[in-house]
Write a protein that holds these residues in place. Structure first.
Motif, PDB file in Angstrom:
ATOM      1  N   GLY A  24       0.827  -1.213   0.000  1.00  0.00           N
ATOM      2  CA  GLY A  24       0.000   0.000   0.000  1.00  0.00           C
ATOM      3  C   GLY A  24       0.857   1.257   0.000  1.00  0.00           C
ATOM      4  O   GLY A  24       0.523   2.249  -0.647  1.00  0.00           O
ATOM      5  N   SER A  25       1.981   1.187   0.718  1.00  0.00           N
ATOM      6  CA  SER A  25       2.895   2.335   0.709  1.00  0.00           C
ATOM      7  C   SER A  25       3.518   2.506  -0.668  1.00  0.00           C
ATOM      8  O   SER A  25       3.623   3.603  -1.209  1.00  0.00           O
ATOM      9  N   ALA A  26       3.935   1.387  -1.251  1.00  0.00           N
ATOM     10  CA  ALA A  26       4.633   1.460  -2.538  1.00  0.00           C
ATOM     11  C   ALA A  26       3.689   1.877  -3.665  1.00  0.00           C
ATOM     12  O   ALA A  26       4.010   2.726  -4.487  1.00  0.00           O
ATOM     13  N   ILE A  27       2.505   1.280  -3.690  1.00  0.00           N
ATOM     14  CA  ILE A  27       1.582   1.593  -4.786  1.00  0.00           C
ATOM     15  C   ILE A  27       0.817   2.872  -4.471  1.00  0.00           C
ATOM     16  O   ILE A  27       0.217   3.000  -3.407  1.00  0.00           O
ATOM     17  N   GLY A  28       0.887   3.802  -5.388  1.00  0.00           N
ATOM     18  CA  GLY A  28       0.175   5.055  -5.151  1.00  0.00           C
ATOM     19  C   GLY A  28       0.291   5.943  -6.365  1.00  0.00           C
ATOM     20  O   GLY A  28       0.375   5.459  -7.500  1.00  0.00           O
ATOM     21  N   LEU A  29       0.343   7.231  -6.105  1.00  0.00           N
ATOM     22  CA  LEU A  29       0.460   8.178  -7.216  1.00  0.00           C
ATOM     23  C   LEU A  29       1.734   7.946  -8.012  1.00  0.00           C
ATOM     24  O   LEU A  29       1.808   8.249  -9.190  1.00  0.00           O
ATOM     25  N   GLY A  30       2.745   7.411  -7.333  1.00  0.00           N
ATOM     26  CA  GLY A  30       4.017   7.143  -8.016  1.00  0.00           C
ATOM     27  C   GLY A  30       3.823   6.229  -9.213  1.00  0.00           C
ATOM     28  O   GLY A  30       4.458   6.398 -10.254  1.00  0.00           O
ATOM     29  N   ASN A  31       2.935   5.272  -9.080  1.00  0.00           N
ATOM     30  CA  ASN A  31       2.715   4.322 -10.177  1.00  0.00           C
ATOM     31  C   ASN A  31       1.795   4.887 -11.237  1.00  0.00           C
ATOM     32  O   ASN A  31       2.023   4.715 -12.430  1.00  0.00           O
ATOM     33  N   ILE A  32       0.728   5.533 -10.792  1.00  0.00           N
ATOM     34  CA  ILE A  32      -0.326   5.880 -11.746  1.00  0.00           C
ATOM     35  C   ILE A  32      -0.179   7.309 -12.262  1.00  0.00           C
ATOM     36  O   ILE A  32      -0.458   7.592 -13.409  1.00  0.00           O
ATOM     37  N   PHE A 229      13.057   4.467  -6.909  1.00  0.00           N
ATOM     38  CA  PHE A 229      13.089   4.610  -5.449  1.00  0.00           C
ATOM     39  C   PHE A 229      11.786   5.188  -4.932  1.00  0.00           C
ATOM     40  O   PHE A 229      11.245   4.755  -3.919  1.00  0.00           O
ATOM     41  N   PHE A 230      11.312   6.204  -5.632  1.00  0.00           N
ATOM     42  CA  PHE A 230      10.066   6.850  -5.226  1.00  0.00           C
ATOM     43  C   PHE A 230       8.935   5.832  -5.220  1.00  0.00           C
ATOM     44  O   PHE A 230       8.172   5.707  -4.272  1.00  0.00           O
ATOM     45  N   SER A 231       8.846   5.077  -6.311  1.00  0.00           N
ATOM     46  CA  SER A 231       7.725   4.166  -6.451  1.00  0.00           C
ATOM     47  C   SER A 231       7.788   3.025  -5.433  1.00  0.00           C
ATOM     48  O   SER A 231       6.771   2.579  -4.920  1.00  0.00           O
ATOM     49  N   LEU A 232       9.002   2.557  -5.146  1.00  0.00           N
ATOM     50  CA  LEU A 232       9.129   1.451  -4.190  1.00  0.00           C
ATOM     51  C   LEU A 232       9.097   1.932  -2.736  1.00  0.00           C
ATOM     52  O   LEU A 232       9.173   1.129  -1.817  1.00  0.00           O
ATOM     53  N   SER A 233       9.024   3.234  -2.534  1.00  0.00           N
ATOM     54  CA  SER A 233       9.078   3.816  -1.175  1.00  0.00           C
ATOM     55  C   SER A 233      10.372   3.474  -0.462  1.00  0.00           C
ATOM     56  O   SER A 233      10.354   3.105   0.727  1.00  0.00           O
ATOM     57  N   ILE A 234      11.491   3.566  -1.160  1.00  0.00           N
ATOM     58  CA  ILE A 234      12.758   3.255  -0.470  1.00  0.00           C
ATOM     59  C   ILE A 234      13.711   4.448  -0.494  1.00  0.00           C
ATOM     60  O   ILE A 234      13.516   5.383  -1.251  1.00  0.00           O
ATOM     61  N   GLY A 237      13.775   5.225   4.708  1.00  0.00           N
ATOM     62  CA  GLY A 237      13.496   4.583   5.986  1.00  0.00           C
ATOM     63  C   GLY A 237      12.066   4.094   6.173  1.00  0.00           C
ATOM     64  O   GLY A 237      11.704   3.622   7.250  1.00  0.00           O
ATOM     65  N   ILE A 238      11.228   4.202   5.144  1.00  0.00           N
ATOM     66  CA  ILE A 238       9.862   3.712   5.321  1.00  0.00           C
ATOM     67  C   ILE A 238       9.859   2.201   5.539  1.00  0.00           C
ATOM     68  O   ILE A 238       9.176   1.687   6.416  1.00  0.00           O
ATOM     69  N   MET A 239      10.650   1.501   4.756  1.00  0.00           N
ATOM     70  CA  MET A 239      10.655   0.049   4.912  1.00  0.00           C
ATOM     71  C   MET A 239      11.392  -0.368   6.205  1.00  0.00           C
ATOM     72  O   MET A 239      11.209  -1.477   6.676  1.00  0.00           O
ATOM     73  N   ILE A 327       0.044   7.901   4.423  1.00  0.00           N
ATOM     74  CA  ILE A 327       0.147   7.481   5.833  1.00  0.00           C
ATOM     75  C   ILE A 327       1.533   6.882   6.099  1.00  0.00           C
ATOM     76  O   ILE A 327       2.079   7.059   7.173  1.00  0.00           O
ATOM     77  N   SER A 328       2.111   6.221   5.098  1.00  0.00           N
ATOM     78  CA  SER A 328       3.458   5.683   5.338  1.00  0.00           C
ATOM     79  C   SER A 328       4.468   6.819   5.418  1.00  0.00           C
ATOM     80  O   SER A 328       5.417   6.774   6.197  1.00  0.00           O
ATOM     81  N   LEU A 329       4.264   7.859   4.622  1.00  0.00           N
ATOM     82  CA  LEU A 329       5.189   8.999   4.668  1.00  0.00           C
ATOM     83  C   LEU A 329       5.140   9.682   6.037  1.00  0.00           C
ATOM     84  O   LEU A 329       6.153  10.113   6.569  1.00  0.00           O
ATOM     85  N   LEU A 330       3.939   9.780   6.598  1.00  0.00           N
ATOM     86  CA  LEU A 330       3.824  10.432   7.906  1.00  0.00           C
ATOM     87  C   LEU A 330       4.280   9.500   9.030  1.00  0.00           C
ATOM     88  O   LEU A 330       4.857   9.939  10.020  1.00  0.00           O
TER      89      LEU A 330
HETATM   90  N1  PFF Z   1       5.712   4.894  -3.296  1.00  0.00           N
HETATM   91  C1  PFF Z   1       4.629   5.828  -3.283  1.00  0.00           C
HETATM   92  C2  PFF Z   1       4.032   5.897  -4.650  1.00  0.00           C
HETATM   93  O1  PFF Z   1       4.555   5.285  -5.578  1.00  0.00           O
HETATM   94  O2  PFF Z   1       3.038   6.585  -4.804  1.00  0.00           O
HETATM   95  C3  PFF Z   1       5.048   7.196  -2.869  1.00  0.00           C
HETATM   96  C4  PFF Z   1       5.945   7.192  -1.733  1.00  0.00           C
HETATM   97  C5  PFF Z   1       5.504   6.694  -0.535  1.00  0.00           C
HETATM   98  C6  PFF Z   1       7.215   7.589  -1.924  1.00  0.00           C
HETATM   99  C7  PFF Z   1       6.360   6.605   0.478  1.00  0.00           C
HETATM  100  C8  PFF Z   1       8.094   7.524  -0.927  1.00  0.00           C
HETATM  101  C9  PFF Z   1       7.649   7.024   0.252  1.00  0.00           C
HETATM  102  F1  PFF Z   1       8.490   6.942   1.233  1.00  0.00           F
END
Ligand code: PFF
Length: 453
Positions: A24-32, A229-234, A237-239, A327-330
């Motif tokens: 859920g953190s990884a998939i988001g606006l980054g992908n779409i 990196f953005f898309s994977l949320s890495i 430190g999120i992971m 929510i993962s960012l916060l």
């Molecule tokens: N990975 C999220 C996305 O692809 O929309 C955005 C994101 C979430 C980026 C968390 C970085 C992060 F730490």
């Protein structure tokens, strides 16, 4: 809080809950939203090619390294480094992650606000009937250049994020992702099939999938890695934070593999919707930037039966996918203030959410309201600094820390506690210690030249 949660931090109820939350953190606006935007801007298929290499060779490596640190230390992104190497400067990696995550949250929520606004627009019938690309372009421009609307939508997203986080990990995150992610996946497949069967879709498909290697250059590489990196949320430190809630018996390799795979698949499918549609219904350039997705999706909805309904469903799910990421960012910063500064979860959530809101105001206004005072594109600048440069620096430091400073024995033992054979160990260690750092150092050395063009 339920019985499993002994303290303010909370724990995942099960392995699958962790996977859903990390996905859920990884998939988001980054992908779409962001993936099609950068593919369109930086060369199409050749970008996709470099992107996939970046995910497989380096993204996965860093994701596994972050999960290892998190689970080993059971701490937040800063406490984790302090725990492994006390009184050494390595916790700076965690602080950098905190700063980056709050800054990304600030402008990310602005775009999520646009998704909320587009839901309302769709529901109120703006896109009913035949829509041309010129109309779609105009609707977008009018929408984002309205300062009050942009601020209200932004406020709603930050508000929802803050409320969910203030309630705690378990009840907040788990519930959302389990049901809605699969629905999003099915909808995206359906839309991709529809887009691919539009007359004239094949030109878009070849832009997206047939690489022209003469377009390969430093800019493509920099932005493809940044996007990975953005898309994977890495890289921030999120992971680590999410990994700190995983049980010792879980298999980290399959977890990291699954999250990387699912994330890449969704981005890939989003491209399969955008580019065929874009070329089948001409009028919007692939280089349209942040508005690309908002301009193109209404076009496909106007071409399918019950498009109005699918449009509402799509923007709702896009918003939900964005919120599981916000929510993962916060949570990264909130976990730090709870653990290390003994703040209550409520206090941490509201203060940091409020801070991200203030920080995001220039970005919310940079497509319209701010133009009266300055031409600076705040959102674009924040995106370059934090999504591209800062995440690459974070990823590099994490590789160096786990591969060279901590000593490879402990991380390998950590993986083995849930995966005794750890078959890909030699490959992972090679990427962690050599390949990833070298590639990232080269990118960072050339960054100034790449950005100034
Ligand atoms: N990975 C999220 C996305 O692809 O929309 C955005 C994101 C979430 C980026 C968390 C970085 C992060 F730490």
């Amino acid at each position: 809080m339920n019985g499993q949660e002994q303290n303010q931090r909370g724990h995942w109820g099960s392995k699958i809950a962790f996977i859903f939350a990390a996905t859920g953190s990884a998939i988001g606006l980054g992908n779409i939203w962001r993936f099609p935007m950068v593919v369109g801007k930086y060369g199409g298929a050749v970008f996709v090619f470099v992107y996939i290499l970046a995910v497989v060779l380096i993204g996965f490596t860093v994701m596994l390294a972050e999960m290892i640190i998190g689970r080993h230390t059971q701490r937040n992104a800063i406490g984790a480094f302090e725990h492994i190497k006390p009184r050494k400067p390595w916790k700076i990696i965690g602080f950098l992650g905190l700063l980056t995550s709050i800054c990304i949250l600030s402008y990310y929520s602005v775009i999520a606000g646009w998704a909320a606004g587009y839901f309302v627009k769709t529901a109120s019938g703006t896109f009913r009937g035949a829509i041309t690309s010129q109309m779609s372009d105009q609707i977008y421009t009018n929408f984002v250049s309205n300062p009050l609307l942009a601020l209200i939508c932004f406020f709603v997203v930050i508000g929802i994020t803050t409320l969910i986080i203030s309630k705690g990990v378990q009840s907040g995150i788990e519930r959302w992702t389990k049901i809605l992610m699969p629905v999003l996946f099915i909808l995206i497949i359906y839309l991709a099939i529809k887009a691919l069967t539009l007359p004239g879709a094949s030109e878009g498909l070849s832009f997206y999938l047939k690489p022209d290697f003469s377009k390969l250059n430093g800019t493509v590489v920099l932005f493809a890695f940044g996007q990975a990196f953005f898309s994977l949320s890495i890289g921030m430190g999120i992971m680590i934070t999410y990994g700190s809630y995983i049980h010792k018996s879980d298999n980290l390799v399959t977890s990291a593999g699954w999250v990387s795979f699912a994330d890449t698949l969704i981005a890939f499918l989003a491209g399969l919707i955008i580019f065929p549609t874009l070329f089948a219904i001409p009028g919007i350039a692939p280089t349209a930037g942040p508005g690309l997705v908002f301009k193109v999706f209404p076009l496909i909805f106007s071409k399918i039966p019950n498009g109005h309904f699918f449009g509402m469903l799509f923007f709702t799910l896009l918003l939900v996918a964005a919120i599981t990421s916000t929510i993962s960012l916060l949570e990264v910063s909130v976990a730090y203030f709870i653990d290390e500064r003994s703040w209550s979860r409520k206090k941490a959530a509201f203060l940091l959410g409020g801070f991200a809101f203030l920080l995001g105001i220039p970005s919310a206004l940079s497509s319209g309201g701010m133009k009266f005072f300055t031409d600076i594109d705040f959102m674009g600048k924040f995106d370059i600094i934090f999504a591209n440069i800062s995440l690459a620096v974070g990823a590099l430091l994490i590789c160096i820390f786990v591969g060279w400073i901590w000593g490879i024995k402990k991380p390998v033992e950590e993986v083995r506690s849930g995966n005794p054979r750890f078959r890909i160990r030699p490959l992972w260690v090679f990427s962690l210690k050599f390949l990833s750092p070298v590639v990232l150092i080269i990118i960072l050395i050339f960054i100034k030249k790449i950005i100034t063009g």
